[in-house]
Design a protein around this motif. Structure first.
Motif, PDB file in Angstrom:
ATOM      1  N   GLU A  15      22.849 -46.983 -24.728  1.00 39.11           N
ATOM      2  CA  GLU A  15      22.105 -47.555 -25.850  1.00 39.11           C
ATOM      3  C   GLU A  15      20.601 -47.573 -25.559  1.00 39.11           C
TER       4      GLU A  15
ATOM      5  N   LEU B  19      19.376 -44.087 -26.099  1.00 38.86           N
ATOM      6  CA  LEU B  19      19.331 -43.844 -27.537  1.00 38.86           C
ATOM      7  C   LEU B  19      18.072 -44.462 -28.145  1.00 38.86           C
ATOM      8  N   ASP B  20      17.751 -45.679 -27.746  1.00 40.84           N
ATOM      9  CA  ASP B  20      16.534 -46.343 -28.235  1.00 40.84           C
ATOM     10  C   ASP B  20      15.278 -45.573 -27.839  1.00 40.84           C
TER      11      ASP B  20
ATOM     12  N   ARG C  85      15.082 -42.257 -29.824  1.00 39.21           N
ATOM     13  CA  ARG C  85      14.789 -42.579 -31.223  1.00 39.21           C
ATOM     14  C   ARG C  85      13.312 -42.948 -31.384  1.00 39.21           C
ATOM     15  N   ASP C  86      12.808 -43.809 -30.489  1.00 40.32           N
ATOM     16  CA  ASP C  86      11.401 -44.217 -30.562  1.00 40.32           C
ATOM     17  C   ASP C  86      10.466 -43.020 -30.359  1.00 40.32           C
TER      18      ASP C  86
ATOM     19  N   LEU D 158      11.131 -39.905 -31.103  1.00 45.36           N
ATOM     20  CA  LEU D 158      11.183 -39.104 -32.328  1.00 45.36           C
ATOM     21  C   LEU D 158      10.373 -39.750 -33.448  1.00 45.36           C
ATOM     22  N   HIS D 159      10.450 -41.062 -33.570  1.00 45.39           N
ATOM     23  CA  HIS D 159       9.665 -41.760 -34.594  1.00 45.39           C
ATOM     24  C   HIS D 159       8.168 -41.562 -34.341  1.00 45.39           C
TER      25      HIS D 159
ATOM     26  N   ASP E 100      14.554 -33.223 -28.178  1.00 47.19           N
ATOM     27  CA  ASP E 100      14.802 -34.639 -28.463  1.00 47.19           C
ATOM     28  C   ASP E 100      16.010 -34.826 -29.359  1.00 47.19           C
TER      29      ASP E 100
ATOM     30  N   LEU F  88      19.188 -36.941 -28.460  1.00 46.17           N
ATOM     31  CA  LEU F  88      19.662 -37.971 -29.382  1.00 46.17           C
ATOM     32  C   LEU F  88      21.162 -37.798 -29.631  1.00 46.17           C
TER      33      LEU F  88
ATOM     34  N   THR G  31      23.992 -40.460 -28.521  1.00 41.35           N
ATOM     35  CA  THR G  31      24.892 -40.974 -29.562  1.00 41.35           C
ATOM     36  C   THR G  31      26.344 -40.760 -29.164  1.00 41.35           C
TER      37      THR G  31
END
Length: 139
Positions: free
Chosen positions: A51, A54-55, A58-59, A61-62, A79, A83, A87
């Motif tokens: 997890e 994953l965070d 994700r961050d 990619l954002h 990325d 991801l 996942t």
């Protein structure tokens, strides 16, 4: 933050199944009270690491796709693969926890009514060796 202290998506289910808070379960594991608790906490640690990954991805990619940014297509592709891998790992560890809880014998402190039922989660296909980031860089 320590993996043991970081909350996971399965904490509520684990606490309900064992009838103790995560803190109490960690204390029991430290005292070597129950092999089941030790196995569950080991799986939970793996889940919290997945997890966390994953965070992070994700961050990233954002940030890379925020307005005004011009991310490289190759970086985005890597990325996105990471991801997908994170996942998949999260889903598989969650399934392993569900399965362990489902197959544990019922005890007097854990009535059958609170035993979780494993749920089937869709798991995306794992990346093949030829499409992993390391394989692409070595071409």
């Amino acid at each position: 933050m320590s993996v043991a202290l970081r909350p996971s998506s399965k904490d509520g289910v684990i606490e309900a199944a064992f009838g103790h808070s995560m803190e109490e379960l960690h204390q029991q594991a430290a005292a070597s009270v129950s092999p089941a608790v030790q196995r569950m906490l080991e799986l939970r640690r793996f889940l919290t690491v997945a997890e966390g990954h994953l965070d992070e991805v994700r961050d990233r990619l954002h940030t890379a796709t925020a307005p005004g940014q011009e991310p490289a297509a190759e970086d985005l592709a890597v990325d996105i693969q990471w991801l997908a891998a994170a996942t998949t790992a999260k889903a598989q560890y969650g399934q392993a926890i569900d399965e362990l809880l489902r197959t544990m014998p019922t005890s007097s402190s854990r009535p059958a009514a609170v035993r979780p039922v494993a749920t089937a989660l869709p798991v995306p296909p794992a990346a093949t060796a030829s499409t992993t980031p390391a394989a692409r860089r070595n071409r």
